[in-house]
Design an enzyme around this catalytic site. Structure first.
Site, PDB file in Angstrom:
ATOM      1  N   ASP A   8       0.873  -1.162   0.000  1.00 12.91           N
ATOM      2  CA  ASP A   8       0.000   0.000   0.000  1.00 12.91           C
ATOM      3  C   ASP A   8       0.924   1.229   0.000  1.00 12.91           C
ATOM      4  OD1 ASP A   8      -2.271   1.733   0.596  1.00 12.91           O
ATOM      5  OD2 ASP A   8      -1.390   1.856   2.608  1.00 12.91           O
TER       6      ASP A   8
HETATM    7 MG   LIG Z   1      -2.750   3.243   3.454  1.00 15.10          MG
END
Ligand SMILES: [Mg+2]
Length: 228
Positions: A8
């Protein structure tokens, strides 16, 4: 054994709160509003709330981009076009790319040992620019952005679209690392890959989403990956 590491970006590799603070301050100044600490903080809360709605599937990404400014400006009782604000914000956000402590060192250590991918629900134009300007692009074998894939984490279709772009991909050799239980960890579970929650402040898990692993510092990851 792990071969594929999916990262991410925001709040995992990029220091999103700092970028956000700088960008929203620029928006407020641009439209003649004083960027006080409380206004900046309030924007951040509203933005978080809108992302939560997105992650729960209650609003679309397009709605999110303007809704946060609609709410903020209505609370401030000012008349500014949310789409104008969004345009200024997007440009400002893309121009800032502070990293989480140790992010560059981590990628540099993993580079060459694993195939490294970015998986983000951020806006394509913003993330592309930040990845390039921060110099992180050289570590990634691929960058998967929800806006381009047509689906967002935690939707399994986001991951399936990403996996389809990787030659000879094997789920058993993959792990996702991210700060969000609801998008990264749930998404990884939906997609059938292993999950590692990056939880730097040791936030209590108030969900029923259980990550396979948890790290507090990015520097813990290389050791963990070696053991898997
Ligand atoms: Mg994040």
């Amino acid at each position: 054994m792990i071969k594929y590491v999916f990262f991410d970006l925001d709040e995992t590799l990029f220091d999103f709160p700092t970028s956000e603070r700088l960008a929203i301050s620029e928006v407020l100044v641009k439209f003649g509003i004083s960027p006080t600490e409380s206004t900046v903080k309030r924007y951040s809360e509203i933005n978080r709330y809108c992302w939560d709605l997105l992650e729960l599937g209650r609003i679309t990404k397009g709605e999110l981009l303007e809704k946060r400014f609609v709410i903020l400006f209505s609370e401030l009782c000012v008349n500014v076009s949310p789409s104008d604000a969004q345009a200024v914000y997007e440009n400002a956000l893309g121009s800032h790319h502070p990293l989480i402590h140790g992010a560059r060192e981590l990628l540099s250590e993993l580079y060459g040992k694993y195939s490294i991918y970015a998986v983000t629900n951020g806006t394509a134009i913003v993330q592309d620019r930040r990845i390039r300007d921060s110099g992180l692009h050289k570590y990634f074998d691929g960058v998967f952005i929800s806006e381009r894939l047509g689906y967002a984490k935690p939707d399994v279709r986001f991951f399936e679209a990403a996996f389809a772009n990787i030659k000879d991909f094997d789920k058993k050799l993959a792990i996702i690392v991210g700060d969000s239980l609801r998008s990264d960890i749930l998404g990884g579970k939906n997609a059938g890959i292993r999950t590692c929650h990056y939880n730097p402040v040791g936030r209590a898990n108030e969900t029923d989403i259980m990550p396979d692993y948890e790290i507090k510092k990015l520097s813990e990851l290389p050791g963990l990956l070696k053991e898997l």
